[in-house]
Design a protein around this motif. Structure first.
Motif, PDB file in Angstrom:
ATOM      1  N   MET A  20      32.128 -21.215  36.790  1.00  0.00           N
ATOM      2  CA  MET A  20      31.708 -21.752  35.633  1.00  0.00           C
ATOM      3  C   MET A  20      32.302 -22.763  34.979  1.00  0.00           C
ATOM      4  N   LYS A  21      33.316 -22.570  34.398  1.00  0.00           N
ATOM      5  CA  LYS A  21      33.948 -23.568  33.339  1.00  0.00           C
ATOM      6  C   LYS A  21      34.698 -24.372  34.262  1.00  0.00           C
ATOM      7  N   GLY A  61      26.945 -24.147  43.449  1.00  0.00           N
ATOM      8  CA  GLY A  61      27.338 -24.787  42.320  1.00  0.00           C
ATOM      9  C   GLY A  61      28.536 -25.654  42.197  1.00  0.00           C
ATOM     10  N   HIS A  62      28.535 -26.734  41.225  1.00  0.00           N
ATOM     11  CA  HIS A  62      29.660 -27.661  41.232  1.00  0.00           C
ATOM     12  C   HIS A  62      29.659 -28.739  42.283  1.00  0.00           C
ATOM     13  N   GLY A  63      30.637 -29.467  42.402  1.00  0.00           N
ATOM     14  CA  GLY A  63      30.957 -30.063  43.817  1.00  0.00           C
ATOM     15  C   GLY A  63      31.601 -31.481  43.343  1.00  0.00           C
ATOM     16  N   LEU A  86      39.535 -23.780  43.737  1.00  0.00           N
ATOM     17  CA  LEU A  86      38.390 -24.069  42.980  1.00  0.00           C
ATOM     18  C   LEU A  86      37.273 -23.550  43.269  1.00  0.00           C
ATOM     19  N   GLU A  87      36.352 -23.222  42.374  1.00  0.00           N
ATOM     20  CA  GLU A  87      35.212 -22.496  42.216  1.00  0.00           C
ATOM     21  C   GLU A  87      34.106 -23.261  43.422  1.00  0.00           C
ATOM     22  N   LYS A  88      34.060 -24.575  43.175  1.00  0.00           N
ATOM     23  CA  LYS A  88      33.212 -25.583  43.837  1.00  0.00           C
ATOM     24  C   LYS A  88      33.251 -25.278  45.301  1.00  0.00           C
ATOM     25  N   ILE A 101      24.414 -20.633  43.450  1.00  0.00           N
ATOM     26  CA  ILE A 101      25.497 -19.679  43.785  1.00  0.00           C
ATOM     27  C   ILE A 101      26.836 -20.225  42.844  1.00  0.00           C
ATOM     28  N   HIS A 102      27.345 -19.334  42.286  1.00  0.00           N
ATOM     29  CA  HIS A 102      28.362 -19.614  41.286  1.00  0.00           C
ATOM     30  C   HIS A 102      29.647 -18.511  41.214  1.00  0.00           C
ATOM     31  N   HIS A 103      30.767 -18.799  40.760  1.00  0.00           N
ATOM     32  CA  HIS A 103      31.685 -17.947  40.357  1.00  0.00           C
ATOM     33  C   HIS A 103      32.194 -18.034  39.236  1.00  0.00           C
ATOM     34  N   ASN A 104      32.564 -17.044  38.348  1.00  0.00           N
ATOM     35  CA  ASN A 104      32.433 -17.175  36.781  1.00  0.00           C
ATOM     36  C   ASN A 104      33.994 -17.297  36.547  1.00  0.00           C
ATOM     37  N   LEU A 145      23.462 -17.034  40.341  1.00  0.00           N
ATOM     38  CA  LEU A 145      23.974 -15.430  40.619  1.00  0.00           C
ATOM     39  C   LEU A 145      25.663 -16.136  40.277  1.00  0.00           C
ATOM     40  N   GLU A 146      26.158 -15.323  39.611  1.00  0.00           N
ATOM     41  CA  GLU A 146      27.874 -15.475  39.347  1.00  0.00           C
ATOM     42  C   GLU A 146      28.425 -14.235  40.258  1.00  0.00           C
ATOM     43  N   LEU A 147      28.979 -14.569  41.481  1.00  0.00           N
ATOM     44  CA  LEU A 147      29.260 -13.432  42.289  1.00  0.00           C
ATOM     45  C   LEU A 147      30.417 -12.733  41.944  1.00  0.00           C
TER      46      LEU A 147
HETATM   47 ZN   LIG Z   1      29.946 -22.404  38.098  1.00  0.00          ZN
END
Ligand SMILES: [Zn+2]
Length: 609
Positions: free
Chosen positions: A1-2, A436-438, A451-453, A504-507, A570-572
């Motif tokens: 997310m952030k 999400g992101h990238g 990193l989440e991306k 699709i994200h991770h929080n 979704l935040e997995l």
């Molecule tokens: Zn995210």
């Protein structure tokens, strides 16, 4: 997310070359010199699992792998933290800034406290309020159009935390001292007799002459006056006040594909149904660059153009047409001029409201339809017509709005047919998957700086493969580490018209979140058509993978707002939770997650068909 790229690696340079190979003390958040208004902040980082990590000499708890995310209180102003592990040390400075304007000392107004804070325009008869923060026991007034408005000290008013507080469950109002908060209002009447009266508090003062009621009246800049201990200062307000003329209201036309209508004059206000390109409405108020339209919503003037000389748009409507296309029913509303609209979905129904519209309708043709059981309509007010599409099934599959000239077209998408083989249940389904992101937009960071991306993309690819195995056609918004704007992702959903769209994200958490405790799977939706999918996937994954539940949220996000298809984010799991992070980066866990989501989607399709 952030987005957190505060990697600070200090210790390792100081120690011997052997130490360089060894993982070192790492704090990914906060970066030094970080500023926040939060009352506490979590530190996210890692160090070799042996030994102890301390912050300001207090040992902190860590996960088996050595990760940590303790929350520490912040004083107003500068806070210095020393993070230590063995012979490595990091210094991190965090500044906490005040959320309320500081009460001025002496004869002065608080900085940026005068409101209206920008140019405003209102209709005759509307309340206009002024406010200022000044020392207690002062007398404050405003001079406007050779009239004086007294601003009086206000009683205590609760302060609401920002929306993010809902993510940490800390969204209760908190008291705010209103010492020094002065406020006063006036109402401007403009009767035909070319005079107007001022009403504030309970007093009415009349007599001043307005040059010409059919013209917009510029009352100039309010002059704020502050008197304390016999001394007075005057400070101009930050904007001009204008009174619009009812006889000559400007007319605005939406020039972008989907004009963002809001409940108020800035982006803090909630969104309403976007206005299709070509929509026209009279402007009944202005605030800075925001326009209030006659049906009540606000829009940024940059998304419109003014139509000189146009009178306030009104239309009649007679027949309503429809045509059936493959997978879509298009309802056509022929109008004389494109008027504002709003759409509301509910169980087994979708309502469309046309503003500034009066019905002259006698006939509407609508044969038996795969989607619509019956269409009802009603003249709700003299200028508002509401159409209610009663639907055959509870689940809705997306809609689009556009103006073809002056005809409003509402395209309602039909349900996709479930596959007829047990193995390929998703045979007829197109699914948009959005990692999400990238690129340089990295999203959140884990305690190791991972990193989440990257994990979003890894799990999305696994999920794609699981869905393809079940027969689905999957469109990815990105397949490598590249930047894709939110608008581009929304456009892909609109163009592809999938059965569903999944982001699709991770929080992670806002600064004052409890990162050590907060973990779990979360589902986010916005359009009612996406609610059942969000709830279903939440329950399915939590139950089948034994994951903690972070919760289901209605959330105004770019990837939950698309109306063209049920869209869920979704935040997995949490990058900011040391224990859960271990699972997030574990390839076996990722496979399990992908399989569970794919099976959840399949079960949901079966349940709604
Ligand atoms: Zn995210």
């Amino acid at each position: 997310m952030k987005n957190l790229l505060g990697l600070v690696i200090l210790g390792c340079i100081l120690t011997s070359s052997v130490a360089l190979a060894e993982p070192s003390l790492l704090v990914v958040f906060p970066q030094t010199n970080y500023q926040t208004s939060a009352q506490k902040i979590f530190f996210l980082g890692t160090a070799p699992p042996d030994g102890q990590v301390s912050i300001n000499n207090k040992p902190i708890t860590r996960s088996k792998a050595g990760h940590f995310s303790p929350s520490l209180p912040l004083q107003l102003g500068e806070n210095l933290f020393t993070v230590r592990h063995r012979n490595q040390e990091l210094q991190i400075r965090v500044t906490r800034i005040a959320t309320v304007a500081e009460l001025p000392q002496g004869l002065a107004f608080a900085k940026d406290s005068l409101t209206p804070a920008t140019d405003i325009a209102r209709l005759p008869g509307e309340l206009i309020c002024f406010s200022a923060i000044a020392p207690p026991n002062a007398s404050v007034s405003v001079q406007l159009a050779n009239q004086t408005v007294t601003l009086l000290p206000q009683p205590e008013q609760a302060q609401l935390p920002n929306n993010l507080a809902a993510l940490t469950g800390q969204n209760q109002p908190h008291g705010q001292s209103s010492v020094g908060n002065y406020k006063g209002c006036i109402t401007l009447q403009q009767p035909d007799t070319n005079s107007f009266s001022l009403i504030y508090g309970n007093n009415i003062i009349s007599g001043a002459v307005v040059p010409d009621s059919s013209q917009e009246v510029d009352l100039g800049q309010p002059q704020f006056q502050l008197t304390l201990n016999g001394k007075t200062i005057t400070q101009p307000g930050n904007g001009k006040v204008k009174i619009l003329s009812r006889a000559e209201l400007p007319v605005a036309e939406v020039t972008v594909d989907a004009g963002v209508a809001r409940t108020g004059p800035n982006t803090d206000y909630s969104r309403l149904t976007p206005l299709p390109k070509g929509t026209r409405a009279a402007v009944t108020g202005k605030e800075g660059e925001w326009l209030r339209l006659d049906y009540g919503a606000w829009i940024n003037s940059q998304e419109t153009r003014t139509l000189p000389g146009a009178v306030p748009p009104q239309t009649i409507i007679r027949s309503v047409g429809y045509r059936q296309l493959p997978g879509v029913t298009e309802m056509a509303f022929p109008l004389q001029v494109p008027v504002p609209v709003s759409v509301q979905q509910s169980d087994r129904a979708l309502t469309l409201t046309l503003y500034n519209t009066t019905a002259q309708t006698d006939i509407i043709r609508l044969d038996d339809n795969p989607l619509i059981s019956r269409l009802d309509w009603q003249q709700e007010t003299p200028e508002r017509v509401k159409y209610t599409f009663n639907l055959k099934k509870a689940q809705q599959w997306g809609y689009k709005l556009r103006y073809d000239g002056t005809t409003l077209v509402l395209a309602l998408r039909h349900p996709p047919k479930i596959g007829n083989t047990r193995r390929k249940l998703l045979a007829n389904f197109k699914i948009v998957l959005d990692p999400g992101h990238g690129g340089k937009e990295s999203g959140a960071s884990g305690p190791t700086g991972y990193l989440e991306k990257d994990v979003n993309l890894a799990v999305s690819k696994l999920l794609r493969d699981e869905l393809v195995k079940r027969g689905a056609t999957v469109v990815m918004t990105r397949e490598d580490d590249k930047e894709v704007s939110l608008a581009e992702r929304q456009a892909i959903i609109s163009q592809e018209e999938p059965a569903i769209a999944l982001s699709i994200h991770h929080n992670s958490l806002p600064d004052d979140g409890d990162a050590e405790k907060t973990k779990g799977f979360g589902a986010f939706w916005y359009q009612p058509q996406a609610h059942s999918l969000a709830i279903f996937l939440q329950n399915y994954v939590v139950k089948n993978l034994g994951k903690p539940s972070y919760g289901v949220f209605w959330d105004n996000l770019a990837l939950t707002r698309p109306a063209a298809a049920p869209s869920v984010l979704l935040e997995l799991g949490f990058m900011s939770n040391p224990d859960e992070f271990e699972q997030v980066v574990d390839p076996e866990e990722q496979k399990k997650m992908a399989k569970a989501i794919a099976q959840g989607i399949t079960e949901w399709f079966r349940s709604v068909n």
